[in-house]
Structures are given as structure tokens and as C-alpha cells.
Design a protein around this motif. Structure first.
Motif, PDB file in Angstrom:
ATOM      1  N   VAL A  80       0.852  -1.187   0.000  1.00 51.47           N
ATOM      2  CA  VAL A  80       0.000   0.000   0.000  1.00 51.47           C
ATOM      3  C   VAL A  80       0.889   1.238   0.000  1.00 51.47           C
ATOM      4  O   VAL A  80       2.073   1.171   0.360  1.00 51.47           O
ATOM      5  CB  VAL A  80      -0.958   0.035   1.216  1.00 51.47           C
ATOM      6  N   ALA A  81       0.322   2.361  -0.409  1.00 53.36           N
ATOM      7  CA  ALA A  81       1.037   3.640  -0.392  1.00 53.36           C
ATOM      8  C   ALA A  81       0.104   4.723   0.108  1.00 53.36           C
ATOM      9  O   ALA A  81      -1.087   4.724  -0.219  1.00 53.36           O
ATOM     10  CB  ALA A  81       1.562   3.990  -1.779  1.00 53.36           C
ATOM     11  N   ILE A  82       0.650   5.638   0.884  1.00 53.74           N
ATOM     12  CA  ILE A  82      -0.121   6.747   1.444  1.00 53.74           C
ATOM     13  C   ILE A  82       0.412   8.052   0.880  1.00 53.74           C
ATOM     14  O   ILE A  82       1.619   8.313   0.951  1.00 53.74           O
ATOM     15  CB  ILE A  82      -0.026   6.766   2.977  1.00 53.74           C
ATOM     16  N   ALA A  83      -0.451   8.846   0.279  1.00 49.21           N
ATOM     17  CA  ALA A  83      -0.082  10.192  -0.148  1.00 49.21           C
ATOM     18  C   ALA A  83      -0.079  11.086   1.088  1.00 49.21           C
ATOM     19  O   ALA A  83      -1.110  11.251   1.739  1.00 49.21           O
ATOM     20  CB  ALA A  83      -1.066  10.715  -1.192  1.00 49.21           C
ATOM     21  N   ASP A  84       1.087  11.636   1.414  1.00 49.58           N
ATOM     22  CA  ASP A  84       1.243  12.362   2.676  1.00 49.58           C
ATOM     23  C   ASP A  84       1.990  13.667   2.442  1.00 49.58           C
ATOM     24  O   ASP A  84       3.193  13.671   2.166  1.00 49.58           O
ATOM     25  CB  ASP A  84       1.985  11.500   3.693  1.00 49.58           C
ATOM     26  N   THR A  85       1.277  14.786   2.568  1.00 50.04           N
ATOM     27  CA  THR A  85       1.888  16.096   2.369  1.00 50.04           C
ATOM     28  C   THR A  85       2.815  16.480   3.514  1.00 50.04           C
ATOM     29  O   THR A  85       3.566  17.443   3.393  1.00 50.04           O
ATOM     30  CB  THR A  85       0.804  17.176   2.228  1.00 50.04           C
ATOM     31  N   GLY A  86       2.786  15.740   4.612  1.00 53.14           N
ATOM     32  CA  GLY A  86       3.603  16.083   5.770  1.00 53.14           C
ATOM     33  C   GLY A  86       4.893  15.305   5.888  1.00 53.14           C
ATOM     34  O   GLY A  86       5.604  15.438   6.885  1.00 53.14           O
ATOM     35  N   THR A  87       5.236  14.489   4.875  1.00 52.88           N
ATOM     36  CA  THR A  87       6.468  13.711   4.911  1.00 52.88           C
ATOM     37  C   THR A  87       7.415  14.229   3.833  1.00 52.88           C
ATOM     38  O   THR A  87       7.049  14.299   2.655  1.00 52.88           O
ATOM     39  CB  THR A  87       6.182  12.211   4.676  1.00 52.88           C
ATOM     40  N   SER A  88       8.634  14.567   4.217  1.00 54.56           N
ATOM     41  CA  SER A  88       9.555  15.235   3.302  1.00 54.56           C
ATOM     42  C   SER A  88      10.287  14.268   2.376  1.00 54.56           C
ATOM     43  O   SER A  88      10.934  14.712   1.422  1.00 54.56           O
ATOM     44  CB  SER A  88      10.586  16.051   4.089  1.00 54.56           C
ATOM     45  N   LEU A  89      10.204  12.953   2.625  1.00 57.69           N
ATOM     46  CA  LEU A  89      10.918  11.968   1.814  1.00 57.69           C
ATOM     47  C   LEU A  89       9.948  10.924   1.286  1.00 57.69           C
ATOM     48  O   LEU A  89       8.774  10.899   1.665  1.00 57.69           O
ATOM     49  CB  LEU A  89      12.004  11.275   2.646  1.00 57.69           C
ATOM     50  N   ILE A  90      10.448  10.056   0.426  1.00 55.78           N
ATOM     51  CA  ILE A  90       9.706   8.855   0.061  1.00 55.78           C
ATOM     52  C   ILE A  90       9.949   7.825   1.159  1.00 55.78           C
ATOM     53  O   ILE A  90      11.095   7.517   1.497  1.00 55.78           O
ATOM     54  CB  ILE A  90      10.169   8.304  -1.297  1.00 55.78           C
ATOM     55  N   GLY A  91       8.885   7.305   1.727  1.00 55.79           N
ATOM     56  CA  GLY A  91       9.003   6.294   2.758  1.00 55.79           C
ATOM     57  C   GLY A  91       8.911   4.907   2.161  1.00 55.79           C
ATOM     58  O   GLY A  91       8.022   4.625   1.352  1.00 55.79           O
ATOM     59  N   TRP A 180       4.209   2.089   1.970  1.00 57.65           N
ATOM     60  CA  TRP A 180       5.073   3.127   1.414  1.00 57.65           C
ATOM     61  C   TRP A 180       4.439   4.486   1.680  1.00 57.65           C
ATOM     62  O   TRP A 180       3.218   4.598   1.838  1.00 57.65           O
ATOM     63  CB  TRP A 180       5.239   2.944  -0.090  1.00 57.65           C
ATOM     64  N   ILE A 181       5.256   5.518   1.707  1.00 58.42           N
ATOM     65  CA  ILE A 181       4.755   6.883   1.864  1.00 58.42           C
ATOM     66  C   ILE A 181       5.187   7.701   0.655  1.00 58.42           C
ATOM     67  O   ILE A 181       6.380   7.814   0.355  1.00 58.42           O
ATOM     68  CB  ILE A 181       5.285   7.535   3.156  1.00 58.42           C
ATOM     69  N   LEU A 182       4.214   8.240  -0.044  1.00 55.28           N
ATOM     70  CA  LEU A 182       4.475   9.117  -1.188  1.00 55.28           C
ATOM     71  C   LEU A 182       4.556  10.542  -0.656  1.00 55.28           C
ATOM     72  O   LEU A 182       3.561  11.263  -0.606  1.00 55.28           O
ATOM     73  CB  LEU A 182       3.386   8.963  -2.244  1.00 55.28           C
ATOM     74  N   GLY A 183       5.750  10.923  -0.234  1.00 53.31           N
ATOM     75  CA  GLY A 183       5.961  12.229   0.382  1.00 53.31           C
ATOM     76  C   GLY A 183       6.304  13.306  -0.645  1.00 53.31           C
ATOM     77  O   GLY A 183       5.960  13.212  -1.828  1.00 53.31           O
ATOM     78  N   GLU A 184       7.020  14.320  -0.190  1.00 57.60           N
ATOM     79  CA  GLU A 184       7.274  15.504  -1.010  1.00 57.60           C
ATOM     80  C   GLU A 184       7.940  15.225  -2.359  1.00 57.60           C
ATOM     81  O   GLU A 184       7.610  15.889  -3.349  1.00 57.60           O
ATOM     82  CB  GLU A 184       8.094  16.519  -0.216  1.00 57.60           C
ATOM     83  N   PRO A 185       8.889  14.272  -2.475  1.00 57.33           N
ATOM     84  CA  PRO A 185       9.475  14.032  -3.804  1.00 57.33           C
ATOM     85  C   PRO A 185       8.438  13.649  -4.857  1.00 57.33           C
ATOM     86  O   PRO A 185       8.564  14.037  -6.025  1.00 57.33           O
ATOM     87  CB  PRO A 185      10.458  12.884  -3.542  1.00 57.33           C
ATOM     88  N   VAL A 186       7.418  12.904  -4.460  1.00 52.18           N
ATOM     89  CA  VAL A 186       6.344  12.547  -5.387  1.00 52.18           C
ATOM     90  C   VAL A 186       5.403  13.725  -5.597  1.00 52.18           C
ATOM     91  O   VAL A 186       4.990  14.025  -6.728  1.00 52.18           O
ATOM     92  CB  VAL A 186       5.556  11.332  -4.873  1.00 52.18           C
ATOM     93  N   LEU A 187       5.097  14.438  -4.524  1.00 48.23           N
ATOM     94  CA  LEU A 187       4.097  15.502  -4.600  1.00 48.23           C
ATOM     95  C   LEU A 187       4.627  16.761  -5.274  1.00 48.23           C
ATOM     96  O   LEU A 187       3.839  17.623  -5.665  1.00 48.23           O
ATOM     97  CB  LEU A 187       3.585  15.826  -3.194  1.00 48.23           C
ATOM     98  N   ARG A 188       5.945  16.892  -5.401  1.00 45.23           N
ATOM     99  CA  ARG A 188       6.480  17.983  -6.204  1.00 45.23           C
ATOM    100  C   ARG A 188       6.323  17.702  -7.694  1.00 45.23           C
ATOM    101  O   ARG A 188       6.120  18.614  -8.487  1.00 45.23           O
ATOM    102  CB  ARG A 188       7.963  18.223  -5.871  1.00 45.23           C
ATOM    103  N   LYS A 189       6.438  16.445  -8.062  1.00 43.68           N
ATOM    104  CA  LYS A 189       6.317  16.095  -9.483  1.00 43.68           C
ATOM    105  C   LYS A 189       4.855  15.988  -9.908  1.00 43.68           C
ATOM    106  O   LYS A 189       4.526  16.290 -11.056  1.00 43.68           O
ATOM    107  CB  LYS A 189       7.038  14.778  -9.758  1.00 43.68           C
TER     108      LYS A 189
END
Length: 237
Positions: A80-91, A180-189
Motif C-alpha cells: 500500500v502507499a499513502i499520499a502524505d503532504t507532511g512527509t519530506s521523503l519517500i518512505g 510506502w509513503i508518497l511524500g514531497e518528492p512525489v508531490l512535487r512532481k
């Protein structure tokens, strides 16, 4: 909470959109009551939320791959993956991080004194979400800016290596061991839209605006990174 918030403000849609800027010169944005198409360079592709009763923007992951190699932990399609605006990295799940670091590491030739690893070529990291939606992040997204210079004392040789910046995620009773955590690296793209009513998350390639096209900056920036290229950190082995 969001349902009550939407009713109080009479939103046109029970959803919100999130844009994360790549530069401090332009502010990031959140749009309530819909999404902002100005910040998108492709159409939204929607992925259903998995187990919405848990309270996360969580999605099923069918596979995770790097340069054609699938991460073994997710070959059964039960990650599973969580879209998380509060995590600065890919988890990444802790059991997968060692292999993932190995696959994403790149040797840099010519022993440069300075280098920003976000500009050095590397393989793509691809998440295949439910419905066949692929989320692809490249070295400009997942790399830590500062390289590592490895000094081998026996041979008196050096090798500069660019590495990924990953957050190990330990499993728990709620998320399980394959989260998995889809953090800022994903959310910037990717511009993301969160549809509370239909319980789905939308992904579109983000459109980063031209700096001169934006109005005068009205936000504040604290502790920006230095403009100089990073110097590799040295490790002696």
C-alpha cells in the motif's frame, strides 16, 4: 472533519487539491472545493482509496520497480502507499530499503569536487497503483543533493556516489509491514487531488509556473539551502 468543513463553506466539490512548488520563489498551494487546473500539465488519473475507514489517503500498490527490477516485497500486489503532504521523503518499508538504496545508487566518474546529485542521471522509481496508474519519480526527485566520496585506504582510490534519500518505514498493526509513503518528492512532481466524497486520489503531472509570470512574492522563506553546489561528504573504508 472535511465533510463538515465543506458544508460550512458550501464548497462546489467535496475535494481539495495540493500543489508543491519546486522553488522558494513560488509559494505552494492548497485549493479547497476542487483542484486548480493551472497547476496541472496532464489530466488527473484517479486511484481509489484503500480502506478509507483507516483515515489515510491510502492506495493499493500493484508493484514497485527500478530499472526493470521489481521490488520483491511487492510482487504479490499487496503493498500500500499513502499520499502524505507532511512527509519530506519517500518512505519505504524497512525490509525493502537496502535493495532499493543499492538499485538507486550511481557511481560518478572523474571524482568531482562539487556536484548536485539531483542533476546526475539515474534510474526511475516506478509505483504501479491500482487501476494501472504509474507514478514515476526520477533522480531529480529522490536523490539527496550531497554525494558521498568513498576513500579506499588499501588502494588509495576514491569513488563519488550519488544516493537516494529514503525514509525507512516500520510496519504497525494498522498499516501493516508493506506500507510506502508518497511524500514531497512525489508531490512535487505530481499535482494531487483528494476527493473525499468519492474516496479517490487524483494524480496529474504538476505544472511549475515561470517565476516572472507569478505576482510579487508575498510569502516568507526561512533557512533556504545555500546556492553553492554541495561538496561530497567523505567516508574512509
Amino acid at each position: 472533519f472535511f465533510g463538515q468543513f465543506a458544508k460550512m463553506n458550501k464548497f462546489a466539490e467535496d475535494s481539495f487539491g495540493y500543489f508543491l512548488s519546486r522553488t522558494d520563489a513560488i509559494a505552494s498551494e492548497i485549493s479547497f472545493g476542487g483542484h486548480d487546473s493551472r497547476r496541472m500539465s496532464s489530466n488527473l488519473q484517479w486511484v481509489p482509496v484503500h480502506k478509507p475507514e483507516l483515515g489515510f489517503w491510502q492506495m493499493k500498490v500493484k508493484s514497485v520497480s527500478v530499472a526493470g527490477e521489481s521490488i520483491a516485497l511487492c510482487t504479490d500486489g499487496d503493498c500500500v502507499a499513502i499520499a502524505d503532504t507532511g512527509t519530506s521523503l519517500i518512505g519505504a518499508p524497512r525490509p525493502a530499503t537496502q535493495r532499493l538504496h543499492w538499485l538507486l545508487a550511481r557511481k560518478v566518474p572523474d571524482d568531482p569536487a562539487e556536484i548536485d546529485c539531483r542533476t546526475f542521471p539515474g534510474p526511475d522509481l516506478i509505483f504501479e497503483l491500482e487501476g494501472g496508474i504509474n507514478i514515476t519519480v526520477g533522480p531529480e526527485d529522490y536523490s539527496r543533493a550531497t554525494a558521498m566520496r568513498v576513500l579506499q585506504t588499501k588502494t588509495n582510490s576514491t569513488q563519488v556516489i550519488c544516493r537516494a534519500s529514503l525514509l525507512p518505514v516500520d510496519g504497525d498493526e494498522v498499516l501493516g509491514p508493506k506500507a510506502w509513503i508518497l511524500g514531497e518528492p512525489v508531490l512535487r512532481k505530481y499535482y494531487t487531488a483528494y476527493d473525499w466524497k468519492r474516496q479517490q486520489v487524483g494524480f496529474a503531472l504538476a505544472k511549475q509556473p515561470e517565476i516572472e509570470a507569478e505576482p510579487h512574492q508575498v510569502h516568507s522563506v526561512y533557512d533556504p539551502p545555500p546556492p553553492e553546489l554541495p561538496t561530497p561528504t567523505q567516508v574512509v573504508v
